[in-house]
Design an enzyme around this catalytic site. Sequence first.
Site, PDB file in Angstrom:
ATOM      1  N   LYS A  84      29.618  40.095 -22.517  1.00  0.00           N
ATOM      2  CA  LYS A  84      30.739  39.208 -22.217  1.00  0.00           C
ATOM      3  C   LYS A  84      31.815  39.959 -21.425  1.00  0.00           C
ATOM      4  CE  LYS A  84      34.288  36.506 -24.370  1.00  0.00           C
ATOM      5  NZ  LYS A  84      35.172  36.464 -25.512  1.00  0.00           N
ATOM      6  N   ASP A 135      25.336  25.521  -4.793  1.00  0.00           N
ATOM      7  CA  ASP A 135      25.076  26.181  -3.508  1.00  0.00           C
ATOM      8  C   ASP A 135      25.280  27.698  -3.611  1.00  0.00           C
ATOM      9  OD1 ASP A 135      24.448  23.916  -1.996  1.00  0.00           O
ATOM     10  OD2 ASP A 135      26.566  23.389  -1.805  1.00  0.00           O
ATOM     11  N   LYS A 159      22.062  15.691   7.482  1.00  0.00           N
ATOM     12  CA  LYS A 159      21.225  16.303   6.444  1.00  0.00           C
ATOM     13  C   LYS A 159      19.786  15.778   6.516  1.00  0.00           C
ATOM     14  CE  LYS A 159      25.006  17.284   3.316  1.00  0.00           C
ATOM     15  NZ  LYS A 159      25.745  16.947   2.114  1.00  0.00           N
ATOM     16  N   LYS A 210      17.044  18.657   7.203  1.00  0.00           N
ATOM     17  CA  LYS A 210      16.156  19.024   6.087  1.00  0.00           C
ATOM     18  C   LYS A 210      14.781  18.351   6.167  1.00  0.00           C
ATOM     19  CE  LYS A 210      20.113  20.009   3.078  1.00  0.00           C
ATOM     20  NZ  LYS A 210      20.606  20.170   1.719  1.00  0.00           N
ATOM     21  N   ASN A 235      28.806  21.815 -12.201  1.00  0.00           N
ATOM     22  CA  ASN A 235      29.516  20.725 -11.520  1.00  0.00           C
ATOM     23  C   ASN A 235      29.502  19.467 -12.378  1.00  0.00           C
ATOM     24  OD1 ASN A 235      27.080  19.093 -10.835  1.00  0.00           O
ATOM     25  ND2 ASN A 235      26.577  20.939  -9.684  1.00  0.00           N
ATOM     26  N   PHE A 242      19.675  13.348  -1.556  1.00  0.00           N
ATOM     27  CA  PHE A 242      20.926  12.672  -1.898  1.00  0.00           C
ATOM     28  C   PHE A 242      22.053  13.444  -1.241  1.00  0.00           C
ATOM     29  CE2 PHE A 242      21.249   9.326  -5.210  1.00  0.00           C
ATOM     30  CZ  PHE A 242      19.895   9.008  -5.280  1.00  0.00           C
TER      31      PHE A 242
HETATM   32  N1  CTP Z   1      20.225  20.585  -2.510  1.00  0.00           N
HETATM   33  C1  CTP Z   1      19.188  21.439  -2.843  1.00  0.00           C
HETATM   34  N2  CTP Z   1      19.442  22.755  -3.036  1.00  0.00           N
HETATM   35  C2  CTP Z   1      20.684  23.257  -2.919  1.00  0.00           C
HETATM   36  C3  CTP Z   1      21.760  22.397  -2.573  1.00  0.00           C
HETATM   37  C4  CTP Z   1      21.493  21.053  -2.386  1.00  0.00           C
HETATM   38  O1  CTP Z   1      18.052  20.990  -2.965  1.00  0.00           O
HETATM   39  N3  CTP Z   1      20.886  24.538  -3.138  1.00  0.00           N
HETATM   40  C5  CTP Z   1      19.911  19.167  -2.297  1.00  0.00           C
HETATM   41  C6  CTP Z   1      20.507  18.203  -3.313  1.00  0.00           C
HETATM   42  O2  CTP Z   1      19.614  18.007  -4.381  1.00  0.00           O
HETATM   43  C7  CTP Z   1      20.691  16.933  -2.495  1.00  0.00           C
HETATM   44  C8  CTP Z   1      20.895  17.436  -1.101  1.00  0.00           C
HETATM   45  O3  CTP Z   1      20.463  18.785  -1.080  1.00  0.00           O
HETATM   46  O4  CTP Z   1      19.536  16.123  -2.506  1.00  0.00           O
HETATM   47  C9  CTP Z   1      22.294  17.367  -0.580  1.00  0.00           C
HETATM   48  O5  CTP Z   1      23.154  18.077  -1.395  1.00  0.00           O
HETATM   49  P1  CTP Z   1      24.660  18.305  -0.973  1.00  0.00           P
HETATM   50  O6  CTP Z   1      25.296  19.257  -1.945  1.00  0.00           O
HETATM   51  O7  CTP Z   1      25.312  16.989  -0.730  1.00  0.00           O
HETATM   52  O8  CTP Z   1      24.532  18.948   0.430  1.00  0.00           O
HETATM   53  P2  CTP Z   1      24.319  20.368   1.011  1.00  0.00           P
HETATM   54  O9  CTP Z   1      23.052  20.348   1.783  1.00  0.00           O
HETATM   55  O10 CTP Z   1      24.439  21.414  -0.053  1.00  0.00           O
HETATM   56  O11 CTP Z   1      25.494  20.451   2.071  1.00  0.00           O
HETATM   57  P3  CTP Z   1      27.078  20.598   1.926  1.00  0.00           P
HETATM   58  O12 CTP Z   1      27.326  21.426   0.707  1.00  0.00           O
HETATM   59  O13 CTP Z   1      27.435  21.269   3.174  1.00  0.00           O
HETATM   60  O14 CTP Z   1      27.606  19.198   1.855  1.00  0.00           O
END
Ligand code: CTP
Length: 402
Positions: free
Chosen positions: A289, A279, A337, A341, A209, A323
Amino acid sequence: MLTDKKIVLGVTGGIASYKACVLTSKLTQKGAHVRVIMTESATKFVTPLTFQALSRNPVYFDTFDEKDPQKIAHIDLADWADMIIIAPATANVISKLAIGIADDMLTTTLLATKAPVYIAPAMNVHMYEHPAIVKQMKQLENWGYHFIEPGAGHLACGWVGKGRLEEPETIIEVIEDHLTEKQILKGKKVLVSAGPTREIIDPVRFLSNRSSGKMGFALAKAAADFGANVTLITGPVHEHIHHPNIKRVDIISAEDMYNVIHKHYPTQDIVIKAAAVADYRPKIVHEEKMKKQSGELTLEMVRTQDILQSLGEKKKDQFLVGFAAETTNVIENGLKKLKAKNLNAIVVNDVSEQGAGFAGDTNKVTYINRDEHLENIPLATKQNVAKHILRRIKRDLEDEIT
Ligand code: CTP
């Protein structure tokens, strides 16, 4: 605050060096021990005798003028200093320091010191904005040097703009504030995660990302500047950091990040998860490859573990900060969140807003704590936003303890 502080004041060649005389006098009046190093160009503006009289100490400007045969002057000064201030700092000294040139008394001392260095630039507005100088200042900032930004106004060269050496009173104020604040996280262990993760598809491809790691690095630096012992766990980024209080651990995937964070988690006081963790990851990692084929390609993906969620579940006394990068219903989603969490606080930002979010050097966020108290942190450099966030964390941490 400055009583008995040992300060090396580096004066470089600019018209503003006359203000360095006032600075020397004020520092001395506050009880500091000041030793002045001048560059050769600085001696064209003000005589060493002026600084000698004001500081009541010998002034250094020649690397080979060893005043005491028992010592090597620049190493001795570098070790002696509690802090070094360069005021005024010209474009030349900034650039030399950023690329490691040590060709006079001041630059040799600067490379040899472990003391914090405060740089107060003064130059023509166009020089200050030149990409070469902007780049070197950024580099130095990343290495832990502190900048005291110049003021804007009429410059000696006739232009109106930014580049005027900050007033001696303000330089002292910035340093005193810094000294007061320096210790607010002393003794605390802080873990910061930063950057993106990479999820491998095959030996030449991955999914990732846009996270640059800048916000996480700024948080790590600010925490370290506040005296904390910092562990910075980062995905692949272009950022560099060099700070005695920071231990950097590089990881690649979400799974690596999960494992390293959990290894460090039990001993931490504050954990800030600024990383943009994937995610999903490809279900199969191809060892060879992948070759292209006709028609469409569908990649099957599986969920990665939500690291923050798992930290929230295992939480004991740690102050856990998440975050959330959002594009809609920013506060509402952030609050969800925070609760889901089991966090102590969450920092939310609307990444669709100008100046906020990924890659840039600025950010604009809202800090929300467990009491659902919202604090808007206005658009500022990521470094300043980071300091603001850490001050808030410190306050909430104290409130939760008492
Ligand atoms: N985070 C994490 N592990 C993951 C995904 C996210 O620890 N696999 C943590 C990020 O480091 C951040 C927080 O979760 O501090 C929020 O990340 P974000 O991508 O905004 O949210 P998600 O919980 O993944 O929710 P969504 O994708 O539904 O917005």
